[in-house]
Scaffold this motif. Sequence first.
Motif, PDB file in Angstrom:
ATOM      1  N   ARG A  30       3.191   6.842  19.251  1.00  0.00           N
ATOM      2  CA  ARG A  30       3.991   5.985  20.141  1.00  0.00           C
ATOM      3  C   ARG A  30       3.355   4.610  20.316  1.00  0.00           C
ATOM      4  O   ARG A  30       4.048   3.602  20.488  1.00  0.00           O
ATOM      5  CB  ARG A  30       4.165   6.683  21.501  1.00  0.00           C
ATOM      6  N   ASN A  31       2.032   4.544  20.267  1.00  0.00           N
ATOM      7  CA  ASN A  31       1.335   3.275  20.444  1.00  0.00           C
ATOM      8  C   ASN A  31       1.066   2.539  19.141  1.00  0.00           C
ATOM      9  O   ASN A  31       0.397   1.503  19.151  1.00  0.00           O
ATOM     10  CB  ASN A  31       0.029   3.497  21.212  1.00  0.00           C
ATOM     11  N   ALA A  32       1.606   3.039  18.040  1.00  0.00           N
ATOM     12  CA  ALA A  32       1.474   2.316  16.767  1.00  0.00           C
ATOM     13  C   ALA A  32       2.183   0.972  16.887  1.00  0.00           C
ATOM     14  O   ALA A  32       3.191   0.843  17.599  1.00  0.00           O
ATOM     15  CB  ALA A  32       2.069   3.139  15.633  1.00  0.00           C
ATOM     16  N   THR A  58      10.499  -3.411  13.413  1.00  0.00           N
ATOM     17  CA  THR A  58      10.859  -3.884  12.079  1.00  0.00           C
ATOM     18  C   THR A  58      10.550  -2.797  11.049  1.00  0.00           C
ATOM     19  O   THR A  58       9.751  -1.883  11.313  1.00  0.00           O
ATOM     20  CB  THR A  58      10.066  -5.150  11.683  1.00  0.00           C
ATOM     21  N   GLU A  59      11.163  -2.927   9.884  1.00  0.00           N
ATOM     22  CA  GLU A  59      10.850  -2.009   8.803  1.00  0.00           C
ATOM     23  C   GLU A  59       9.394  -2.140   8.388  1.00  0.00           C
ATOM     24  O   GLU A  59       8.759  -1.157   8.003  1.00  0.00           O
ATOM     25  CB  GLU A  59      11.787  -2.250   7.627  1.00  0.00           C
ATOM     26  N   ALA A  60       8.851  -3.345   8.482  1.00  0.00           N
ATOM     27  CA  ALA A  60       7.437  -3.558   8.146  1.00  0.00           C
ATOM     28  C   ALA A  60       6.534  -2.767   9.089  1.00  0.00           C
ATOM     29  O   ALA A  60       5.506  -2.223   8.654  1.00  0.00           O
ATOM     30  CB  ALA A  60       7.096  -5.048   8.189  1.00  0.00           C
ATOM     31  N   ASP A  61       6.896  -2.674  10.366  1.00  0.00           N
ATOM     32  CA  ASP A  61       6.105  -1.885  11.315  1.00  0.00           C
ATOM     33  C   ASP A  61       6.080  -0.417  10.909  1.00  0.00           C
ATOM     34  O   ASP A  61       5.033   0.231  10.930  1.00  0.00           O
ATOM     35  CB  ASP A  61       6.654  -2.014  12.739  1.00  0.00           C
ATOM     36  N   LEU A  62       7.244   0.121  10.533  1.00  0.00           N
ATOM     37  CA  LEU A  62       7.290   1.513  10.092  1.00  0.00           C
ATOM     38  C   LEU A  62       6.464   1.692   8.818  1.00  0.00           C
ATOM     39  O   LEU A  62       5.691   2.647   8.703  1.00  0.00           O
ATOM     40  CB  LEU A  62       8.734   1.968   9.846  1.00  0.00           C
ATOM     41  N   GLU A  63       6.595   0.775   7.881  1.00  0.00           N
ATOM     42  CA  GLU A  63       5.824   0.881   6.633  1.00  0.00           C
ATOM     43  C   GLU A  63       4.327   0.772   6.902  1.00  0.00           C
ATOM     44  O   GLU A  63       3.531   1.495   6.280  1.00  0.00           O
ATOM     45  CB  GLU A  63       6.268  -0.178   5.634  1.00  0.00           C
ATOM     46  N   ASN A  64       3.931  -0.084   7.823  1.00  0.00           N
ATOM     47  CA  ASN A  64       2.505  -0.180   8.180  1.00  0.00           C
ATOM     48  C   ASN A  64       2.008   1.135   8.757  1.00  0.00           C
ATOM     49  O   ASN A  64       0.907   1.591   8.432  1.00  0.00           O
ATOM     50  CB  ASN A  64       2.259  -1.328   9.158  1.00  0.00           C
ATOM     51  N   ARG A  66       3.360   4.097   8.133  1.00  0.00           N
ATOM     52  CA  ARG A  66       3.388   5.079   7.045  1.00  0.00           C
ATOM     53  C   ARG A  66       2.227   4.898   6.070  1.00  0.00           C
ATOM     54  O   ARG A  66       1.866   5.832   5.355  1.00  0.00           O
ATOM     55  CB  ARG A  66       4.723   5.008   6.303  1.00  0.00           C
ATOM     56  N   ASN A  67       1.627   3.720   6.057  1.00  0.00           N
ATOM     57  CA  ASN A  67       0.470   3.453   5.196  1.00  0.00           C
ATOM     58  C   ASN A  67      -0.854   3.512   5.953  1.00  0.00           C
ATOM     59  O   ASN A  67      -1.891   3.136   5.407  1.00  0.00           O
ATOM     60  CB  ASN A  67       0.625   2.091   4.514  1.00  0.00           C
ATOM     61  N   SER A  68      -0.822   3.987   7.199  1.00  0.00           N
ATOM     62  CA  SER A  68      -2.024   4.005   8.035  1.00  0.00           C
ATOM     63  C   SER A  68      -2.797   5.314   7.899  1.00  0.00           C
ATOM     64  O   SER A  68      -2.264   6.344   7.462  1.00  0.00           O
ATOM     65  CB  SER A  68      -1.641   3.809   9.507  1.00  0.00           C
ATOM     66  N   ALA A  69      -4.047   5.273   8.325  1.00  0.00           N
ATOM     67  CA  ALA A  69      -4.884   6.478   8.355  1.00  0.00           C
ATOM     68  C   ALA A  69      -4.296   7.500   9.330  1.00  0.00           C
ATOM     69  O   ALA A  69      -4.376   8.710   9.084  1.00  0.00           O
ATOM     70  CB  ALA A  69      -6.314   6.109   8.744  1.00  0.00           C
TER      71      ALA A  69
END
Length: 98
Positions: A30-32, A58-64, A66-69
């Motif tokens: 939730r805090n991502a 944004t879609e970039a936020d979701l992609e970030n 999805r690419n996070s640890a």
Amino acid sequence: MFVRIVKMSFHEEKIPDFLENFEIIKEKIRNAEGNRFLELYQDKNDKCIFFTYSYWETEADLENYRNSALFDSVWSFTKKLFNAKPEAWSVDKIVSLN
């Protein structure tokens, strides 16, 4: 802002493992960056099926995310519990009534 819906189906005996882990990581998700809302639902007729609804700036936020640890650790744990392939949709909210 858009909504991400993920449908997950678990082996019945793995549901407690999923819920215990979700309890631990839900605030982190939730805090991502860019996440504005997170809910978990369980199907009324099939207790093995769950849905997450999350709102992203944004879609970039979701992609970030999805690419996070964090996502890597969440997904690595969760995917071992599935009894079917998960499904996901990114949708735009058209109407919301409160």
